[in-house]
Design a protein around this motif. Sequence first.
Motif, PDB file in Angstrom:
ATOM      1  N   SER A  40      63.857  41.364  30.247  1.00 16.93           N
ATOM      2  CA  SER A  40      64.021  41.237  31.691  1.00 16.93           C
ATOM      3  C   SER A  40      64.084  39.763  32.088  1.00 16.93           C
ATOM      4  O   SER A  40      63.529  38.894  31.437  1.00 16.93           O
ATOM      5  N   PHE A  41      64.747  39.485  33.189  1.00 15.69           N
ATOM      6  CA  PHE A  41      64.934  38.138  33.702  1.00 15.69           C
ATOM      7  C   PHE A  41      63.730  37.736  34.548  1.00 15.69           C
ATOM      8  O   PHE A  41      63.273  38.500  35.392  1.00 15.69           O
ATOM      9  N   VAL A  42      63.209  36.528  34.312  1.00 15.90           N
ATOM     10  CA  VAL A  42      62.114  35.987  35.118  1.00 15.90           C
ATOM     11  C   VAL A  42      62.688  34.837  35.936  1.00 15.90           C
ATOM     12  O   VAL A  42      63.133  33.830  35.370  1.00 15.90           O
ATOM     13  N   PRO A  43      62.705  34.957  37.266  1.00 21.59           N
ATOM     14  CA  PRO A  43      63.306  33.904  38.088  1.00 21.59           C
ATOM     15  C   PRO A  43      62.606  32.554  37.913  1.00 21.59           C
ATOM     16  O   PRO A  43      61.393  32.484  37.757  1.00 21.59           O
ATOM     17  N   ASP A  44      63.382  31.473  37.949  1.00 17.62           N
ATOM     18  CA  ASP A  44      62.886  30.095  37.884  1.00 17.62           C
ATOM     19  C   ASP A  44      62.095  29.792  36.619  1.00 17.62           C
ATOM     20  O   ASP A  44      61.172  28.975  36.640  1.00 17.62           O
ATOM     21  N   PHE A  45      62.394  30.435  35.498  1.00 19.60           N
ATOM     22  CA  PHE A  45      61.718  30.129  34.242  1.00 19.60           C
ATOM     23  C   PHE A  45      62.741  29.989  33.134  1.00 19.60           C
ATOM     24  O   PHE A  45      63.672  30.779  33.008  1.00 19.60           O
ATOM     25  N   SER A  46      62.550  28.951  32.326  1.00 18.87           N
ATOM     26  CA  SER A  46      63.317  28.808  31.088  1.00 18.87           C
ATOM     27  C   SER A  46      62.350  28.294  30.027  1.00 18.87           C
ATOM     28  O   SER A  46      61.480  27.465  30.313  1.00 18.87           O
ATOM     29  N   PRO A  47      62.436  28.786  28.803  1.00 21.14           N
ATOM     30  CA  PRO A  47      61.518  28.361  27.754  1.00 21.14           C
ATOM     31  C   PRO A  47      61.664  26.867  27.458  1.00 21.14           C
ATOM     32  O   PRO A  47      62.742  26.307  27.572  1.00 21.14           O
ATOM     33  N   ASP A  48      60.560  26.242  27.090  1.00 23.78           N
ATOM     34  CA  ASP A  48      60.546  24.828  26.738  1.00 23.78           C
ATOM     35  C   ASP A  48      60.857  24.714  25.245  1.00 23.78           C
ATOM     36  O   ASP A  48      59.977  24.865  24.404  1.00 23.78           O
ATOM     37  N   LEU A  49      62.124  24.477  24.927  1.00 27.12           N
ATOM     38  CA  LEU A  49      62.554  24.382  23.531  1.00 27.12           C
ATOM     39  C   LEU A  49      62.913  22.947  23.189  1.00 27.12           C
ATOM     40  O   LEU A  49      63.432  22.207  24.022  1.00 27.12           O
ATOM     41  N   ARG A  50      62.637  22.547  21.950  1.00 26.08           N
ATOM     42  CA  ARG A  50      62.887  21.183  21.475  1.00 26.08           C
ATOM     43  C   ARG A  50      63.717  21.219  20.196  1.00 26.08           C
ATOM     44  O   ARG A  50      63.715  22.200  19.479  1.00 26.08           O
ATOM     45  N   LYS A  51      64.378  20.101  19.912  1.00 26.96           N
ATOM     46  CA  LYS A  51      65.166  19.989  18.679  1.00 26.96           C
ATOM     47  C   LYS A  51      64.330  19.513  17.498  1.00 26.96           C
ATOM     48  O   LYS A  51      64.744  19.673  16.361  1.00 26.96           O
ATOM     49  N   ARG A  52      63.182  18.893  17.763  1.00 23.48           N
ATOM     50  CA  ARG A  52      62.328  18.378  16.686  1.00 23.48           C
ATOM     51  C   ARG A  52      60.909  18.886  16.854  1.00 23.48           C
ATOM     52  O   ARG A  52      60.445  19.124  17.972  1.00 23.48           O
ATOM     53  N   GLU A  53      60.211  18.999  15.731  1.00 24.32           N
ATOM     54  CA  GLU A  53      58.811  19.399  15.754  1.00 24.32           C
ATOM     55  C   GLU A  53      58.051  18.585  14.719  1.00 24.32           C
ATOM     56  O   GLU A  53      58.478  18.456  13.579  1.00 24.32           O
ATOM     57  N   ASN A  54      56.922  18.043  15.141  1.00 17.52           N
ATOM     58  CA  ASN A  54      56.008  17.337  14.247  1.00 17.52           C
ATOM     59  C   ASN A  54      54.694  18.095  14.275  1.00 17.52           C
ATOM     60  O   ASN A  54      54.204  18.442  15.344  1.00 17.52           O
ATOM     61  N   ARG A  55      54.127  18.327  13.110  1.00 19.42           N
ATOM     62  CA  ARG A  55      52.924  19.154  13.029  1.00 19.42           C
ATOM     63  C   ARG A  55      51.997  18.606  11.946  1.00 19.42           C
ATOM     64  O   ARG A  55      52.435  18.189  10.887  1.00 19.42           O
ATOM     65  N   LEU A  56      50.691  18.616  12.242  1.00 22.45           N
ATOM     66  CA  LEU A  56      49.678  18.236  11.271  1.00 22.45           C
ATOM     67  C   LEU A  56      48.911  19.496  10.902  1.00 22.45           C
ATOM     68  O   LEU A  56      48.306  20.136  11.760  1.00 22.45           O
ATOM     69  N   ASN A  57      48.965  19.882   9.627  1.00 25.15           N
ATOM     70  CA  ASN A  57      48.261  21.061   9.130  1.00 25.15           C
ATOM     71  C   ASN A  57      47.040  20.614   8.354  1.00 25.15           C
ATOM     72  O   ASN A  57      47.113  19.694   7.533  1.00 25.15           O
ATOM     73  N   MET A  58      45.922  21.276   8.617  1.00 25.17           N
ATOM     74  CA  MET A  58      44.676  20.989   7.903  1.00 25.17           C
ATOM     75  C   MET A  58      44.130  22.287   7.324  1.00 25.17           C
ATOM     76  O   MET A  58      44.166  23.316   7.994  1.00 25.17           O
ATOM     77  N   ALA A  59      43.635  22.246   6.100  1.00 25.78           N
ATOM     78  CA  ALA A  59      43.090  23.438   5.455  1.00 25.78           C
ATOM     79  C   ALA A  59      41.873  23.062   4.624  1.00 25.78           C
ATOM     80  O   ALA A  59      41.774  21.956   4.105  1.00 25.78           O
ATOM     81  N   VAL A  60      40.942  24.006   4.521  1.00 25.46           N
ATOM     82  CA  VAL A  60      39.760  23.841   3.688  1.00 25.46           C
ATOM     83  C   VAL A  60      39.695  25.048   2.753  1.00 25.46           C
ATOM     84  O   VAL A  60      39.762  26.183   3.204  1.00 25.46           O
ATOM     85  N   LEU A  61      39.593  24.799   1.467  1.00 25.47           N
ATOM     86  CA  LEU A  61      39.453  25.853   0.462  1.00 25.47           C
ATOM     87  C   LEU A  61      38.061  25.754  -0.124  1.00 25.47           C
ATOM     88  O   LEU A  61      37.663  24.712  -0.643  1.00 25.47           O
ATOM     89  N   VAL A  62      37.294  26.850  -0.011  1.00 24.51           N
ATOM     90  CA  VAL A  62      35.934  26.882  -0.536  1.00 24.51           C
ATOM     91  C   VAL A  62      35.895  27.935  -1.631  1.00 24.51           C
ATOM     92  O   VAL A  62      36.242  29.094  -1.393  1.00 24.51           O
ATOM     93  N   LYS A  63      35.460  27.551  -2.825  1.00 25.50           N
ATOM     94  CA  LYS A  63      35.351  28.476  -3.959  1.00 25.50           C
ATOM     95  C   LYS A  63      33.889  28.801  -4.193  1.00 25.50           C
ATOM     96  O   LYS A  63      33.032  27.930  -4.182  1.00 25.50           O
ATOM     97  N   PHE A  64      33.607  30.055  -4.429  1.00 23.17           N
ATOM     98  CA  PHE A  64      32.231  30.491  -4.736  1.00 23.17           C
ATOM     99  C   PHE A  64      32.123  30.959  -6.158  1.00 23.17           C
ATOM    100  O   PHE A  64      32.982  31.475  -6.752  1.00 23.17           O
TER     101      PHE A  64
END
Length: 64
Positions: A40-64
């Motif tokens: 469905s159409f939502v008046p006065d709205f358009s998605p905020d889309l970009r051509k580039r993306e920068n992302r910082l991923n962080m992860a923790v691995l814990v072994k038992f």
Amino acid sequence: MPSQFVTFRFEYDHRGANVPYFAGRGGITPPGGNTGPPGSFVPDFSPDLRKRENRLNMAVLVKF
């Protein structure tokens, strides 16, 4: 000395496209959420889309 039971991982990702593809800070969902039928159409709205993306991923691995 690093621990053999805990691993930290940090990644920096840079992605790009020649057309707006990635979600920007404004998001892709209209204010108030998706309340109408799919496509469905939502008046006065358009998605905020970009051509580039920068992302910082962080992860923790814990072994038992």
